[in-house]
Design a protein around this motif. Structure first.
Motif, short mmCIF file in Angstrom:
data_model
loop_
_atom_site.label_atom_id
_atom_site.label_comp_id
_atom_site.label_asym_id
_atom_site.label_seq_id
_atom_site.Cartn_x
_atom_site.Cartn_y
_atom_site.Cartn_z
N PHE A 372 16.23 56.48 16.53
CA PHE A 372 15.87 55.16 16.73
C PHE A 372 14.43 54.84 16.87
CE2 PHE A 372 15.38 51.51 19.43
CZ PHE A 372 15.88 50.49 18.50
N THR A 373 13.92 55.70 17.89
CA THR A 373 12.54 56.02 18.32
C THR A 373 11.71 56.08 17.07
OG1 THR A 373 12.86 56.65 20.40
CG2 THR A 373 10.86 56.88 19.85
N GLN A 374 12.02 57.02 16.49
CA GLN A 374 11.25 57.40 14.89
C GLN A 374 11.23 56.41 14.15
OE1 GLN A 374 13.10 60.93 13.74
NE2 GLN A 374 11.95 62.33 15.18
N ALA A 375 12.19 55.53 13.88
CA ALA A 375 12.57 54.65 12.93
C ALA A 375 11.52 53.33 13.27
CB ALA A 375 13.92 54.03 12.72
N VAL A 376 11.61 52.98 14.69
CA VAL A 376 10.90 51.91 15.29
C VAL A 376 9.28 52.14 14.93
CG1 VAL A 376 10.08 50.89 17.51
CG2 VAL A 376 12.54 51.03 17.15
N GLU A 377 8.86 53.45 15.57
CA GLU A 377 7.49 53.78 15.28
C GLU A 377 7.14 53.64 13.95
OE1 GLU A 377 7.17 57.57 17.18
OE2 GLU A 377 7.11 56.67 19.42
N ARG A 378 7.84 54.10 13.16
CA ARG A 378 7.47 53.90 11.45
C ARG A 378 7.35 52.55 11.17
NH1 ARG A 378 10.94 58.35 10.57
NH2 ARG A 378 12.52 57.17 10.05
N ARG A 379 7.78 51.58 11.79
CA ARG A 379 7.80 50.25 11.34
C ARG A 379 6.84 49.50 12.30
NH1 ARG A 379 12.31 52.77 10.04
NH2 ARG A 379 13.58 51.98 8.36
N GLY A 380 5.95 50.11 12.97
CA GLY A 380 5.18 49.35 13.92
C GLY A 380 5.46 48.97 15.21
N GLY A 381 6.55 49.19 15.60
CA GLY A 381 7.10 49.11 16.94
C GLY A 381 6.74 49.98 17.93
N ASP A 382 7.37 49.97 19.06
CA ASP A 382 7.08 50.98 20.13
C ASP A 382 8.18 50.96 21.28
OD1 ASP A 382 5.56 52.49 21.62
OD2 ASP A 382 4.59 51.26 22.86
N VAL A 383 8.52 51.95 21.73
CA VAL A 383 9.51 52.13 22.71
C VAL A 383 8.83 52.29 24.03
CG1 VAL A 383 11.41 53.71 23.81
CG2 VAL A 383 11.32 53.33 21.31
#
Length: 596
Positions: A372-383
């Motif tokens: 989930f973290t990797q997917a969020v970061e690849r989409r410009g989001g941040d944990v």
């Protein structure tokens, strides 16, 4: 007492002499082929002096007489008692051989021959070894064992060249009878190339090779790789049942061979079985392994060396297995795809860019939160905050307080940045410690619906707000019962396999029960294996080969729902939300309230 003791000793000595005399007479009767008369006297000695030398000999001769007279029940009683009592005996090999013969005669030839090979492995008695070898060869020549059983014996007990030669010859014959000509040649050549093998063996094997002249590799083989022994044997049996049902329904008997192999849920064992099958058979596809570690090992080797042979693992969920070659396919949805699916939905549909994660300790939570973290970061989001917790406890105040504190400090700094404060960590009067703290998106990577509902309830109780997110662990009635209205408006990704067409499943379940006498298990192993087999069978007639056909077709109808391959992985997931206390499957993005 002084007078009595010699009398007792004399009586005992006389009894011993009587027993020995009976044994000697019985021995002569047996030599002359008269077991019937010998049995009566042997039974007397066996019953009265079993623990003595005469009784030991009587038991052996009595067993052999029973065997000659086909009195198996009595023979079994005597051998069992003897082998349990006489741990060490000069006659033990004879009695173990008798027991092995009885095992064969009672319909268990594999166990019987295995017992004979075990005798050959340890016995130092030339006479016992010779007799055991003769009997073992007689049983092998009777063609009572199939090729898989024979190969298992070769691997477990390579004890005698002549016996091994006979086993290899029989494997060749069994393979030839099954039209597995490539495998038959392989085993016949093994016999022919054995140094100092008996000429009768090599000549027979050579004739077998000659009989295969002009024949190709034979019928194509589909290898089914599953744990058939050990802790996961139940799952292996389910996989085999699913494949065989698909095979029978497809009407492929006599056209395609199904070869099963025991992976023992072990990576090295699974690879060995695949290498053996590829060397020996005309393998056109592999179904399995069903466990992730063996599947990854086999996929790495097969993807590098035999890309024309597709491998479909029905149930392995570890990420990356399908990436090991264009011929590797995962029928089950991976944790990575589920995590990517909910991350993609949250960013694109819900316009969330900041996320918190509550992750249970263990492999499941680690896999979901990492992907989930990797997917969020690849989409410009941040944990922006992460906290582990131990699933199964009743209360998580400490964990929620800690993740709440991290978010509170972030929001406090932003307020200070906004007003131009010099000390960004200074307390801001607009934000109170006891007020609700908002995470735009909070992923709770719970592994079960009940655990997800509990965590959702406690998030609200400890004043954490925001959109709650999850994966397949959320999907179940316990979520609604435990989380109640607090899971309203939450979103989670679920394999489409969990919500397929009921009529399709009911048809499969009915056929499965009719064939195997039981309902398919809820773990989906039999159904997913059935799907994997059908995918192979449907692609067999493609002129391009099965691997290319699978990569072109991509979409298949399965027992539990559609299977959609993307670079070998099943990516068919659904987003589910809770609306008015009920699950709702979303088709596209939901309508969101306009921003103020």
């Amino acid at each position: 007492m002084k007078i009595l003791f010699p009398l007792i000793l004399a009586a005992t000595f006389a009894t011993t002499l009587f027993a020995q005399d009976n044994v000697s007479k019985a021995k002569e009767l047996i030599k002359n082929g008269n077991c019937a008369e010998a049995v009566a006297s042997l039974q007397k000695v066996y019953k009265s002096d079993f623990s003595k030398s005469a009784g030991e000999k009587a038991a052996v001769m009595l067993t052999e007489c029973y065997l000659r007279d086909h009195n198996r029940d009595e023979a079994r009683k005597v051998t069992s008692r003897f082998l349990e009592y006489y741990v060490k005996s000069d006659y033990r090999e004879r009695m173990e051989l008798a027991n092995a013969i009885l095992t064969v005669e009672q319909g268990n030839p594999y166990d019987g021959v295995e017992a004979m090979l075990r005798i050959l492995a340890y016995s130092k008695n030339p006479a016992a070894r010779t007799r055991t070898k003769e009997v073992a060869i007689q049983v092998l020549a009777a063609s009572l064992l199939n090729a898989d059983q024979l190969q298992a014996l070769v691997e477990k007990y390579p004890v005698d060249k002549e016996v091994i030669g006979w086993i290899q010859l029989q494997i060749g014959r069994e393979c030839q009878n099954a039209k597995r000509y490539k495998a038959a040649r392989y085993w016949y050549k093994k016999v022919v190339n054995t140094e100092n093998a008996p000429s009768s063996l090599t000549e027979t094997a050579q004739k077998g090779l000659e009989s295969l002249d002009g024949r190709g590799a034979g019928a194509p083989t589909v290898l089914v790789l599953a744990p058939l022994s050990g802790d996961f044997a139940e799952f292996g049996a389910e996989a085999i049942q699913g494949v065989l049902l698909a095979y029978e329904q497809a009407g492929l008997n006599g056209k395609v061979n199904i070869r099963t192999a025991d992976s023992r849920a072990d990576a090295s064992q699974a690879l060995l079985r695949v290498q053996q099958a590829v060397n020996q058979d005309s393998v056109i596809a592999i179904i399995g392994p069903i466990m992730s570690a063996p599947a990854a090992t086999v996929a790495a080797w097969l993807g590098a060396n035999y890309q024309h042979i597709p491998m479909l693992t029905p149930t392995a969920t570890d990420d990356g297995i399908a990436k090991m070659g264009p011929n590797i396919f995962q029928v089950n949805v991976t944790m990575d795809n589920l995590a990517q699916s909910i991350a993609d939905f949250a960013v694109k549909c819900l316009d969330i860019r900041e996320f918190g994660i509550m992750s249970p300790l263990g492999d499941y939570g680690a896999a979901v939160s990492r992907s989930f973290t990797q997917a969020v970061e690849r989409r410009g989001g941040d944990v922006v905050a992460f906290r582990n917790y131990e699933e199964g406890r009743p209360d998580y105040k400490t964990e929620f307080d800690l993740i709440r504190d991290v978010r509170f400090k972030q929001l406090n700094r932003r307020l200070n940045i906004k007003r131009g404060a010099a000390d960004l960590n200074a307390s801001n009067s607009k934000l109170k410690k006891d007020e609700e703290v908002d995470f735009p998106g909070l992923l709770i990577a719970a592994s079960t619906p009940g655990a997800a509902g509990l965590m959702a309830g406690q998030a609200g109780f400890y004043k954490i707000t925001g959109t709650l997110l999850g994966t397949s662990g959320w999907y179940g009635r316990d979520l609604l019962a435990t989380g109640k209205n607090l899971v309203e408006g939450s979103y989670f990704s679920v394999p489409a396999l969990d919500m397929g067409d009921k009529a399709t499943f009911d048809k499969f379940a009915s056929s499965f029960k009719e064939r195997w006498g039981a309902d398919p298990s809820e773990d989906k192993v039999s159904g997913l294996s059935y799907d994997a087999a059908n995918i192979v069978f449907q692609s067999m007639n493609s002129s391009e080969g099965i691997t290319k056909s699978l990569n072109k077709s991509k979409d298949f109808k399965g027992v539990y729902g559609d299977i959609k391959f993307k670079r070998g992985a099943n990516v068919n997931t659904k987003i589910v939300t809770v609306t008015k206390g009920k699950f709702e499957i979303l088709d596209g993005c939901p309508e969101l309230p306009a921003k103020k």
